[in-house]
Design an enzyme around this catalytic site. Structure first.
Site, PDB file in Angstrom:
ATOM      1  N   GLY A   1       0.860  -1.179   0.000  1.00 43.03           N
ATOM      2  CA  GLY A   1       0.000   0.000   0.000  1.00 43.03           C
ATOM      3  C   GLY A   1       0.895   1.227   0.000  1.00 43.03           C
ATOM      4  O   GLY A   1       2.093   1.120  -0.261  1.00 43.03           O
ATOM      5  N   CYS A   2       0.333   2.401   0.317  1.00 46.26           N
ATOM      6  CA  CYS A   2       1.181   3.602   0.232  1.00 46.26           C
ATOM      7  C   CYS A   2       1.840   3.952   1.562  1.00 46.26           C
ATOM      8  O   CYS A   2       2.726   4.784   1.612  1.00 46.26           O
ATOM      9  CB  CYS A   2       0.419   4.778  -0.352  1.00 46.26           C
ATOM     10  SG  CYS A   2      -0.869   5.393   0.700  1.00 46.26           S
ATOM     11  N   VAL A   3       1.390   3.344   2.670  1.00 43.47           N
ATOM     12  CA  VAL A   3       2.108   3.538   3.943  1.00 43.47           C
ATOM     13  C   VAL A   3       2.564   2.205   4.513  1.00 43.47           C
ATOM     14  O   VAL A   3       2.000   1.180   4.213  1.00 43.47           O
ATOM     15  CB  VAL A   3       1.263   4.247   5.042  1.00 43.47           C
ATOM     16  CG1 VAL A   3       1.304   5.744   4.863  1.00 43.47           C
ATOM     17  CG2 VAL A   3      -0.144   3.734   5.110  1.00 43.47           C
TER      18      VAL A   3
ATOM     19  N   PRO B   1       7.180   7.044   2.705  1.00 41.57           N
ATOM     20  CA  PRO B   1       6.944   8.053   3.739  1.00 41.57           C
ATOM     21  C   PRO B   1       8.049   8.018   4.799  1.00 41.57           C
ATOM     22  O   PRO B   1       8.377   6.954   5.319  1.00 41.57           O
ATOM     23  CB  PRO B   1       5.598   7.629   4.338  1.00 41.57           C
ATOM     24  CG  PRO B   1       4.922   6.850   3.268  1.00 41.57           C
ATOM     25  CD  PRO B   1       6.024   6.157   2.527  1.00 41.57           C
TER      26      PRO B   1
END
Lengths: 100, 411
Positions: free
Chosen positions: A98-100, B355
């Protein structure tokens, strides 16, 4: 086990460099996961490697089923317990993310 | 007279219309934008409606308010796109529009009917709700108002989904909401996801990985939903794992617009194959794609559409001058993750950089903490709605760069 010793895997067992992948590696790793590779398995592995291209990103289940022409049920029979992750691992691709 | 045609007047399409209206010579060009819906939805606000933090009126405004007067707006369904013939057919009056340039901004939408049993009448919008549209979010809000507790299960049907962090935010806000209501001990919260975990990137999972456990939220990873068995009130995966629910909150399969599929322009989920750095269609050089209508491997979120804007506008102008497009889009995404109790986490990342922790230097407002809970991050998200309606949609200057910067980040 020599094939596996020559390959760099991350701590979760995914290849860090997709270009190091060989068919021998796939067979050895599949065996470790308790899977003996048949033509049906190879069709999926080859599709996934082609789909991933240079990015090394693992395809989703839907991309595999529509692109390689298998049903999701069949995919789960070929690669039991989490085919997306198992196919990615055996095909030398990254973990589905996923993105995190 | 040449035609610049935009399909979809959501976040991406509206921004493109505003920018192109400034750039194109109106003696030479007409700009046309088509959408089937007259209402603009502030989609990030849907998340807050189930918990009574926003009302439906907070997230809707007429689309027309955000488009400049020199743009022709047509409210109609699109029947077919014929990129080989540079034209589209509308349902309304069976009208045909020929175009010189086409921008596809038709977005992505939920398709609960893709999961067997999910929309069966007995439970759909009664004990099973999506919150990715206004109707579902509003009905879920009415349900939660009087819910006495039980097993709340949140399921992601399959990836990719719009705003991939929204399901996590929903869980954190639910935990807070039930605490405030004094019934947290009567609610069992479970998150079922097809991904290998709630956090899958190494830095995010090492820093935020315990958040679910700390909030007493159960996690069932690698869960690929096969069906909903409403009679037994369980969701069942392809490998026959069953998770029982009293309240099922679903993030159904996300797909691009049906007309994309019907016109043979999409992939298996009707997303348009797009160059991930130039945002040009892989197949047609006068077709460009912004936002979540395309298949680029960036997050399907408004912030990403915003970061795409400058790149797509510059590349279209270059194309008009006969120059090659520049590969400038880096997959930049920036999102506030609501974590409950008036706190939030900010993340900033792109195709290549995951991130990272640090400080996000936002001139005039920041700095905001990255990958770390803070009150400021929550207020940043709350303030963002104003910026969205008043600055972002109109293509105004936002205090963000399109390309991600490493300033303030710790590697």
């Amino acid at each position: 086990m020599t094939v596996l010793e020559n390959i760099t895997l991350n701590e979760e067992g995914f290849m860090t460099n997709s270009a190091e992948w060989t068919e021998e590696f796939a067979s050895a790793l599949a065996e470790k996961e308790g899977i003996t590779l048949t033509d049906a398995h190879w069709a999926i592995i080859n599709f996934c490697r082609e789909q991933a291209g240079d990015s090394g990103a693992a395809p989703t289940l839907r991309q595999i089923t529509s692109g390689a022409g298998v049903t999701t049920k069949e995919l789960f029979q070929l690669f039991p317990k989490g085919p997306a992750k198992k196919v990615a691992k055996i095909s030398g691709l990254g973990k589905p993310e996923g993105c995190v | 007279m040449k035609t610049f045609l935009i399909l979809g007047a959501g976040t991406g399409g509206t921004m493109v219309a505003n920018k192109m209206a400034e750039i194109l010579d109106m003696q030479e060009w007409r700009i046309v934008i088509v959408d089937q819906d007259e209402t603009h939805y502030y989609q990030p606000g849907f998340l807050f409606i189930p918990f009574g933090m926003y009302s439906p009126a907070d997230v809707v405004k007429p689309k027309r308010n955000f488009l400049p007067p020199q743009v022709d707006i047509i409210f109609s369904e699109i029947e077919l796109i014929e990129p080989e013939k540079n034209r589209i057919k509308l349902s309304r009056d069976k009208k045909t529009i020929n175009y010189d340039y086409l921008v596809i901004a038709t977005g992505s939408h939920i398709h609960p009917e893709e999961t067997p049993g999910l929309t069966d009448e007995a439970g759909w919008l009664k004990s099973i709700f999506p919150f990715y549209n206004l109707d579902g979010a509003t009905k879920l809000g009415s349900f939660l108002k009087f819910w006495k507790g039980g097993r709340l299960v949140l399921n992601i049907a399959e990836m990719p989904i719009k705003c991939p962090v929204a399901p996590l935010e929903f869980l954190f806000l639910a935990d807070w909401f039930f605490h405030e209501r004094g019934i947290r001990d009567k609610v069992d919260i479970t998150f079922t996801t097809p991904l290998p975990g709630a956090f899958t990137k190494p830095r995010a999972s090492s820093i935020l990985g315990d958040m679910l456990q700390d909030k007493n939220i159960n996690l069932v990873p690698d869960f690929n939903i096969m069906e909903v068995d409403q009679e037994k009130q369980v969701i069942r995966s392809y490998d026959e794992v069953e998770v029982p629910y009293d309240l099922l909150v679903t993030i159904p399969t996300n797909m691009g617009a049906e007309v994309i599929g019907k016109s043979g322009m999409g992939d298996e989920l009707h997303f348009v194959p797009t160059n991930k750095h130039t945002l040009q269609s892989d197949k047609w050089e006068n077709v460009w794609v912004i936002g979540d209508a395309g298949n680029v491997p960036a997050s399907k979120a408004g912030s990403v559409a915003h970061f795409m804007l400058d790149v797509v506008i510059e590349n279209i102008q270059r194309h008009m001058e006969g120059l090659d497009p520049l590969p400038k889009f880096d997959g930049h995404a920036n999102c506030y993750i609501e974590s409950g109790f008036e706190k939030g986490v900010l993340i900033d990342f792109n195709y290549d950089v995951e991130p990272l922790p640090g400080k996000f230097p936002l001139p005039g407002f920041g700095p905001f903490s990255l990958l770390k809970e803070s009150h400021a991050n929550h207020w940043g998200k709350m303030m963002f709605r104003w910026m969205y309606w008043n600055i972002l949609l109109k293509g105004g200057e936002m205090p963000f760069e399109s390309q991600m910067s490493m300033a303030g980040k710790w590697e």
